[in-house]
Write an enzyme that holds these catalytic residues in place. Structure first.
Site, mmCIF file in Angstrom:
data_model
loop_
_atom_site.group_PDB
_atom_site.id
_atom_site.type_symbol
_atom_site.label_atom_id
_atom_site.label_comp_id
_atom_site.label_asym_id
_atom_site.label_seq_id
_atom_site.Cartn_x
_atom_site.Cartn_y
_atom_site.Cartn_z
ATOM 1 N N ASP A 94 0.839 -1.205 0.000
ATOM 2 C CA ASP A 94 0.000 0.000 0.000
ATOM 3 C C ASP A 94 0.877 1.260 0.000
ATOM 4 O OD1 ASP A 94 0.624 -1.045 2.552
ATOM 5 O OD2 ASP A 94 -0.953 0.096 3.536
ATOM 6 N N ASP B 185 3.126 3.394 9.138
ATOM 7 C CA ASP B 185 1.807 2.915 9.584
ATOM 8 C C ASP B 185 1.448 3.338 11.009
ATOM 9 O OD1 ASP B 185 1.037 1.602 7.278
ATOM 10 O OD2 ASP B 185 1.728 -0.362 7.934
ATOM 11 N N HIS C 53 -1.470 6.621 6.969
ATOM 12 C CA HIS C 53 -2.899 6.394 6.695
ATOM 13 C C HIS C 53 -3.754 7.364 7.498
ATOM 14 C CE1 HIS C 53 -2.366 2.638 4.501
ATOM 15 N NE2 HIS C 53 -1.615 2.159 5.483
#
Ligand code: FEO
Length: 404
Positions: free
Chosen positions: A86, A167, A228
């Site tokens: 990702d 993350d 994110h």
């Protein structure tokens, strides 16, 4: 020329150039009901670095945002903090377009990126604590092994006090707002916990170590820029999220008792409701999660802050109900800790369903404080009273563990 996607300026020298994935609903088994963002950043000094990239398919959006600030080919360095796809999925596209002087990643990322892209990328490895000069600014790289992959690292830009935490401290939440303080707090709280429960939890011991080694570096951080979702710019919110990471890593038991189950003809559901009454009578806070309407990743989120995990399955073809097998496999991988619990279920003539639940809970190291509870066919009033008493016993064991 006008364009749809533009960068957002975050500080004097940092821009957000990521992508918004409004339609993502499945992140390797995790229900991302609010979509997500893949955050990438430009740090602009005498030399310029692109920190992280985005998932394959979103490279044009990222490069378009970059182009609103500068010609992408003027970027000097790409930093890959994390090799998961990702964030690395459009690395080859980015490298081809930018032709950076260096693609920088941790030492452990060299083989990880090679195994993803089979020799297509030339990576310059950096060691823990190594710095990269941007002329009038400097980036520092700090390894965060197993938070949450072996090659993970974070990048610190001291010039504007920004920590690019990959993350860590993220959430799956698509929005055009870039900061946590621009969004409803209950959503921020839930999605942060859901992300921790479904992504970070298996590495909880490492989180504590990584947080304390970062704290030991005594970095001034004004902006916590995750890969994110929205970013953390208010001191009280940064304190909240780092505190929660510590708390969730400990998984101290609470009164919450998650009862997760499925039912074939309603009997296991009748048992679950009677067990819930017994849990409540004993002072626990039962949360019944029938799998007909509860996603595995929402169950994991609730278990993160629970003290008991009680799981029920009917017997179907000598084994577990499929939805119960699914949630048990998922929770086993996430390794929640400090739980009491029990296995229950209705059956017709063989009764292996709840026995398989019991085995799975043992494997998860749930402290089984009651015997497995089975009822043949449809529970009568006496059987339901037994279910209530069984729930009460679990509540008693849970309450005995809580601080008085
Ligand atoms: Fe957002 Fe571990 O990838």
């Amino acid at each position: 020329m006008a364009q749809a996607f533009e960068a957002m300026k975050l500080t004097d020298r940092v821009y957000w150039v990521g992508a918004i994935d409004w339609s993502l609903r499945n992140f390797h088994g995790y229900l991302t009901s609010r979509g997500t963002t893949y955050n990438a950043y430009l740090v602009v000094g005498e030399k310029t670095a692109l920190i992280d990239t985005v998932k394959a398919g979103f490279g044009d959006e990222m490069l378009s945002r970059v182009a609103s600030v500068m010609d992408p080919s003027d970027i000097d360095y790409i930093v890959s903090n994390h090799a998961e796809m990702d964030h690395s999925g459009c690395l080859t596209q980015a490298v081809e377009r930018i032709r950076p002087e260096k693609l920088i990643a941790s030492k452990a990322a060299v083989s990880a990126l090679d195994q993803h892209f089979h020799g297509a990328l030339q990576v310059t490895p950096v060691s823990n604590g190594e710095t990269l000069s941007l002329g009038d600014a400097e980036l520092t790289f700090v390894e965060t092994k197993m938070l949450h992959w072996p090659e993970s690292m974070v990048t610190y830009f001291g010039g504007d006090a920004v920590l690019f935490s990959q993350d860590a401290f993220g959430m799956h939440l698509a929005s055009t707002e870039r900061y946590v303080d621009e969004l409803p707090w209950d959503i921020v709280e839930y999605e942060t916990a859901k992300y921790f429960a479904n992504i970070v939890l298996p590495y909880a011991p490492v989180v504590v170590k990584a947080l304390s080694s970062l704290a030991g570096l005594d970095l001034k951080v004004d902006l916590l820029a995750t890969d994110h979702g929205p970013l953390w710019r208010q001191p009280e919110h940064r304190e909240w999220v780092t505190g929660k990471y510590g708390e969730w890593s400990e998984q101290a038991p609470t009164r919450k008792a998650v009862v997760v189950y499925d039912t074939m003809w309603g009997s296991t559901d009748m048992m679950a409701r009677a067990i819930g009454e017994g849990l409540s009578a004993g002072g626990a806070h039962p949360l019944l999660m029938p799998l007909s309407g509860s996603h595995r990743s929402d169950v994991a989120t609730e278990v993160l802050t629970a003290g008991a995990l009680v799981v029920g399955s009917p017997t179907l073809n000598k084994t577990l109900y499929p939805t119960v097998a699914d949630v048990l496999a998922y929770l086993t991988g996430l390794t929640p800790k400090n739980l009491v619990g029990g296995a229950f279920g209705s059956y017709g003539w063989a009764g292996q369903g709840s026995s398989h639940v019991q085995e799975a809970l043992e494997k998860m190291k749930v402290d089984l404080v009651v015997e497995e509870l089975k009822v043949q066919y449809v529970p009568d009033a006496e059987a339901l009273a037994g279910c209530r008493a069984w729930g009460r016993t679990i509540a008693d064991a849970l309450m005995a563990r809580l601080p008085q």
